[in-house]
Design an enzyme around this catalytic site. Sequence first.
Site, PDB file in Angstrom:
ATOM      1  N   HIS A  61      19.892  -4.659   9.706  1.00 41.76           N
ATOM      2  CA  HIS A  61      20.073  -3.667   8.638  1.00 41.76           C
ATOM      3  C   HIS A  61      18.836  -2.774   8.528  1.00 41.76           C
ATOM      4  O   HIS A  61      18.946  -1.540   8.530  1.00 41.76           O
ATOM      5  CB  HIS A  61      20.319  -4.406   7.317  1.00 41.76           C
ATOM      6  CG  HIS A  61      20.428  -3.517   6.120  1.00 41.76           C
ATOM      7  ND1 HIS A  61      21.615  -3.305   5.454  1.00 41.76           N
ATOM      8  CD2 HIS A  61      19.493  -2.795   5.437  1.00 41.76           C
ATOM      9  CE1 HIS A  61      21.412  -2.480   4.444  1.00 41.76           C
ATOM     10  NE2 HIS A  61      20.126  -2.157   4.402  1.00 41.76           N
ATOM     11  N   GLU A  62      17.667  -3.403   8.450  1.00 39.64           N
ATOM     12  CA  GLU A  62      16.432  -2.625   8.326  1.00 39.64           C
ATOM     13  C   GLU A  62      16.122  -1.864   9.612  1.00 39.64           C
ATOM     14  O   GLU A  62      15.584  -0.755   9.574  1.00 39.64           O
ATOM     15  CB  GLU A  62      15.259  -3.545   7.963  1.00 39.64           C
ATOM     16  CG  GLU A  62      15.438  -4.296   6.651  1.00 39.64           C
ATOM     17  CD  GLU A  62      15.655  -3.385   5.458  1.00 39.64           C
ATOM     18  OE1 GLU A  62      15.322  -2.178   5.542  1.00 39.64           O
ATOM     19  OE2 GLU A  62      16.170  -3.854   4.439  1.00 39.64           O
ATOM     20  N   HIS A  65      17.957   1.425   9.539  1.00 38.59           N
ATOM     21  CA  HIS A  65      17.222   2.441   8.786  1.00 38.59           C
ATOM     22  C   HIS A  65      16.089   3.026   9.632  1.00 38.59           C
ATOM     23  O   HIS A  65      15.912   4.245   9.714  1.00 38.59           O
ATOM     24  CB  HIS A  65      16.623   1.833   7.518  1.00 38.59           C
ATOM     25  CG  HIS A  65      17.608   1.522   6.439  1.00 38.59           C
ATOM     26  ND1 HIS A  65      18.538   2.430   5.993  1.00 38.59           N
ATOM     27  CD2 HIS A  65      17.793   0.391   5.696  1.00 38.59           C
ATOM     28  CE1 HIS A  65      19.257   1.877   5.023  1.00 38.59           C
ATOM     29  NE2 HIS A  65      18.829   0.650   4.826  1.00 38.59           N
TER      30      HIS A  65
END
Length: 272
Positions: A61-62, A65
């Site tokens: 998820h990170e 980003h």
Amino acid sequence: MTFAEARRSSREDRRISPVFWVLLAVLGTSGWAVWSGYGNDPGFGVFLFVISGWMVSLCLHEYGHARTALHGGDISIGAKGYLTLNPLKYTNVLFSFVLPVVFVIMGGIGLPGGAVYIERHRIRGRLKHSLISAAGPLVNVLFAAVLLTAVGAGWFESPTDRIDFEGRELPYSALSAALAYLGMFQVSAALLNLLPVPGLDGYGILEPWLSPKARRSVEPFAPYGMLAVFALLWQPEVNRWFFDLVYSVTDLFGVDRGYLFLGDYLFRFWNH
């Protein structure tokens, strides 16, 4: 710095962290143990599989980003270590990694974490800012789709599969139950993260399109957005409504809700 040194530094900035490899190893080993029936009780294996899978999804998820921000113009991302998939490199390990795992264990909620620090001034264009915020939840959406499709399609089913539930043998696969339970966390994380609440990615998608005055008025509330969402989820009516929505999404993939129930039962091995 010479050209060779610059290239070596760039490769090191993108080299996958040993921490992430360990998480993948735990995920793969525990998944094999649950699938093969290793041990008398699959509960501990399901617990390790779900926790390590959740940690892997937090890292990805990170990474979503960070990678989108890199292509959007923030060339400082690599030097911060965000491309190594090392959760210890996040700006706040407690909120990004520890608390989401604790919430999973305590309440069965895939609460999203935060965050990688992105130098927004390097990025031009409102659409790029929105895409950076959307990249993380989209990872959870993809993760959920893969897991729930596998369960709904019966990829890991066998006529001989049985789960011992309080003295009764139920015709379910322990691995499918673990996959469904992990998939449920991905759905809940995506739904929560897409809420247009300050501090969450949903607001990050919307924020570039707001007027400067509106952004300034909302900014003081950003640190408390996630806490407010978590407090609301502890209200029985809100919690029931939210999980009805989560279950409705899992139903779309043809996942028997019995898998979610048994996944939760096996995950909490310390209760039986």
